[in-house]
Design an enzyme around this catalytic site. Structure first.
Site, PDB file in Angstrom:
ATOM      1  N   ARG A 128       3.289  15.013  34.971  1.00 59.71           N
ATOM      2  CA  ARG A 128       4.082  14.021  35.700  1.00 59.71           C
ATOM      3  C   ARG A 128       3.553  13.894  37.122  1.00 59.71           C
ATOM      4  O   ARG A 128       3.506  14.878  37.855  1.00 59.71           O
ATOM      5  CB  ARG A 128       5.549  14.453  35.704  1.00 59.71           C
TER       6      ARG A 128
ATOM      7  N   THR B 225       5.040   9.102  41.638  1.00 61.64           N
ATOM      8  CA  THR B 225       5.543   7.978  40.839  1.00 61.64           C
ATOM      9  C   THR B 225       6.500   8.430  39.746  1.00 61.64           C
ATOM     10  O   THR B 225       7.209   7.602  39.179  1.00 61.64           O
ATOM     11  CB  THR B 225       4.372   7.258  40.134  1.00 61.64           C
TER      12      THR B 225
ATOM     13  N   ASP C 189      12.867  23.829  35.550  1.00 61.49           N
ATOM     14  CA  ASP C 189      11.545  23.429  35.068  1.00 61.49           C
ATOM     15  C   ASP C 189      11.205  24.256  33.828  1.00 61.49           C
ATOM     16  O   ASP C 189      10.929  25.457  33.916  1.00 61.49           O
ATOM     17  CB  ASP C 189      10.495  23.648  36.171  1.00 61.49           C
TER      18      ASP C 189
ATOM     19  N   ASP D 133       7.676  26.013  33.735  1.00 58.47           N
ATOM     20  CA  ASP D 133       7.616  27.184  34.617  1.00 58.47           C
ATOM     21  C   ASP D 133       8.429  28.345  34.062  1.00 58.47           C
ATOM     22  O   ASP D 133       7.988  29.500  34.107  1.00 58.47           O
ATOM     23  CB  ASP D 133       8.142  26.825  36.017  1.00 58.47           C
TER      24      ASP D 133
HETATM   25  N1  URA Z   1      11.111  18.652  33.124  1.00 55.98           N
HETATM   26  C1  URA Z   1      11.673  19.884  33.197  1.00 55.98           C
HETATM   27  O1  URA Z   1      11.012  20.886  32.918  1.00 55.98           O
HETATM   28  N2  URA Z   1      12.933  19.986  33.594  1.00 55.98           N
HETATM   29  C2  URA Z   1      13.694  18.922  33.901  1.00 55.98           C
HETATM   30  O2  URA Z   1      14.863  19.084  34.246  1.00 55.98           O
HETATM   31  C3  URA Z   1      13.098  17.647  33.823  1.00 55.98           C
HETATM   32  C4  URA Z   1      11.809  17.543  33.424  1.00 55.98           C
END
Ligand code: URA
Length: 214
Positions: free
Chosen positions: A108, A112, A205, A208
């Site tokens: 991502r 943007t 995330d 992570d």
């Molecule tokens: N990607 C993630 O890992 N967590 C989110 O909350 C949104 C996108």
């Protein structure tokens, strides 16, 4: 959150919900988080595979021959969106060990919030049903992009299932408008996205937390 989306199926089995609650805890260790995600994917796989076509197969038991039911699991392709989809894909592969496996690498762009493609490998020759896997259906942009990639290779929406763990209403809306005929499965439809496009309350995330990175 009420589900007003026709193509969204929320899997409310108590085991799935229990394990998801454990995952939401911010203090859950990465190894346990990974294990829970894999287990949930396996449990979700039971529902997601409910409509797979079956064939009749001759089998010989110690007592007799019979025609019995089988899934043609080599005709199923599991396609994780990297990298967070990898662990869910492992859970599905526990159920469908001879399914084909593909990979769609998207990251991502922080500015943007749009997906950028860096790798695509999709098994096309034998596959009939494609299960796309990404634990977080957040903005919906990556999910739409991944289905677009499959469409460009001749795979039609009705042969694609999208499996996520947690979804945001904003993302489901974007996805459903772009691909209304792709069935989406999730364990939870959460409240909203925050200003950084993270799902709230969500899991944080997922990549992570799975791989212990920051
Ligand atoms: N990607 C993630 O890992 N967590 C989110 O909350 C949104 C996108």
């Amino acid at each position: 959150m009420t589900n007003n989306f026709k193509n969204l199926h929320i899997l409310t089995h108590p085991l799935i919900q229990h394990k998801l609650t454990l995952m939401r805890d911010k203090n859950r260790s990465a190894p346990r988080f990974r294990q829970l995600m894999r287990e949930i994917a396996l449990l979700m796989g039971y529902e997601v595979t409910r409509h797979l076509p079956t064939i009749s197969h001759e089998v010989e038991t110690p007592l007799a021959r019979l025609q019995a039911t089988m899934i043609e699991d080599e005709k199923v392709a599991v396609v994780p969106i990297l990298r967070a989809g990898l662990v869910m894909a492992d859970g599905l592969m526990d159920l469908l060990p001879t399914a084909r496996i593909g990979h769609i690498g998207l990251y991502r762009d922080h500015e943007t919030k749009r997906p950028v493609e860096y790798m695509v490998k999709v098994p096309l020759t034998h596959s009939r049903t494609f299960i796309l896997v990404d634990p977080m259906l957040a903005t919906g942009y990556s999910a739409v992009y991944a289905v677009d990639i499959l469409n460009q290779r001749g795979i039609e929406d009705h042969n694609i299932l999208f499996l996520s763990l947690v979804a945001a209403p904003e993302g489901v809306k974007v996805f459903s408008e772009a691909h209304p005929n792709v069935r989406v499965y999730t364990a939870a439809l959460d409240e909203k996205l925050d200003e950084n496009a993270y799902i709230v309350p969500g899991l944080g995330d997922a990549g992570d937390r799975l791989f212990g990175t920051e």
